[in-house]
Structure formats: structure tokens, C-alpha cells
Design a protein around this motif. Structure first.
Motif: not given
Ligand code: CA2
Length: 143
Positions: A98-99, A74-78, A106-115
Motif C-alpha cells: 500500500i501507499h 515500505a515507503a522509500a524501500y519500496t 509522481r516522480e519516475e523513480f517511484r513508478h518502480k516497486s521492487l516488492i
């Protein structure tokens, strides 16, 4: 078995920028490798990309009854999309997140996945192999 591969925003730019993070393969190169492995596994694949959140939501909704599993980058939408979370939850088709990169390194904002909470599992950090592992995970979760 039929598997739907969904790719989110900016993945159409793969191979043109940031090769140190995402590698040099284009999305078409990745699709080719997925199709080769899918042929070996006797899996039928549909491979799509959109920069629009609503397209991804619509495709997830339509997957019910047509695909046995979904693999989604989902790229950034993740990291932002409640709508994709709700669509995955609503249709009940087993979905693998998957990523290409290891989002946790990586950056902290990428640690959280809403899906992540509505997916069967998450695979990240293996480049194109994340896609292949995602496909193999579909075989595993549907057997
Ligand atoms: O590692 C991944 O697969 C990601 O889903 C890629 C997303 C990123 O927002 C996620 O945090 C992790 C970014 C995809 C954008 O791809 C680009 C490709 C080339 C140049 C610029 C962006």
C-alpha cells in the motif's frame, strides 16, 4: 485473523511535513482508523514502523505462523529493497503493498516497486483509505 501492518522509513513524520502529498494525519491517527475498521471486521492488528530496513525484514520473517496476512507501506524501500522483496517471497504470507500517494503519478523513480511482484496486489493513492482497503484486501485474500 491476525494482520501485521508494517510502515517504512519517515512515515513517523506524517502529519508534520508535506501535507499536500501525504495529508495531515499522523501515523497514530492512521493506526486508530485501521483499528476501528479491524474491530468491525473482527481482525486483530499489530501496527509497526521502522526507519531501518533490517527491522522490516526481521518482522516479515517472524510473521510466518503468527499472522495470516501482511499490509506493508515500505515507503522509500519500496523502490530500492531487494531484501524486503526476498523476505516477502521467502515467508509466503499473503502481503498487500500500500501507499498513501499515487506513486505512478509522481516522480519516475517511484513508478518502480521492487516488492510488487511478490505481493498479492497493490493499493495506492487513497490516503488513509489505502490502509483500510489494504486491511479489507487481507480479508478477501484469506477467505
Ligand atoms: O505514498 C506513500 O505512502 C509512500 O510510500 C511514502 C514514501 C515514499 O517514499 C513512497 O514513494 C510513497 C515516503 C514516506 C515519507 O513520509 C513523509 C511524511 C512526512 C514528511 C516527509 C515524508
Amino acid at each position: 485473523m491476525k494482520v501485521l501492518f508494517l510502515n517504512g522509513p519517515n512515515l513517523n513524520l506524517l502529519g508534520t511535513r508535506e501535507p499536500e502529498i501525504y495529508g495531515r494525519l499522523t501515523l497514530a491517527d492512521i493506526e486508530k482508523q485501521v483499528r476501528t475498521r479491524a474491530g468491525e471486521l473482527k481482525v486483530e492488528v499489530d501496527f509497526r514502523q521502522s526507519n531501518i530496513e533490517g527491522d522490516l525484514v526481521g518482522w516479515i520473517q517472524e510473521a510466518k505462523g503468527k499472522f495470516q496476512a501482511i499490509v506493508i507501506n515500505a515507503a522509500a524501500y519500496t523502490h530500492t529493497s531487494v531484501a524486503i522483496h526476498d523476505a516477502i517471497s521467502a515467508v509466503g504470507v499473503p502481503t498487500i503493498e500500500i501507499h498513501l500517494s499515487n506513486v505512478h503519478a509522481r516522480e519516475e523513480f517511484r513508478h518502480k516497486s521492487l516488492i510488487a511482484s511478490v505481493c498479492r496486489g497493490q493499493i495506492c493513492g487513497f490516503g488513509v483509505k489505502s490502509y483500510i482497503l489494504g486491511l479489507e484486501a487481507c480479508v478477501y485474500v484469506t477467505e
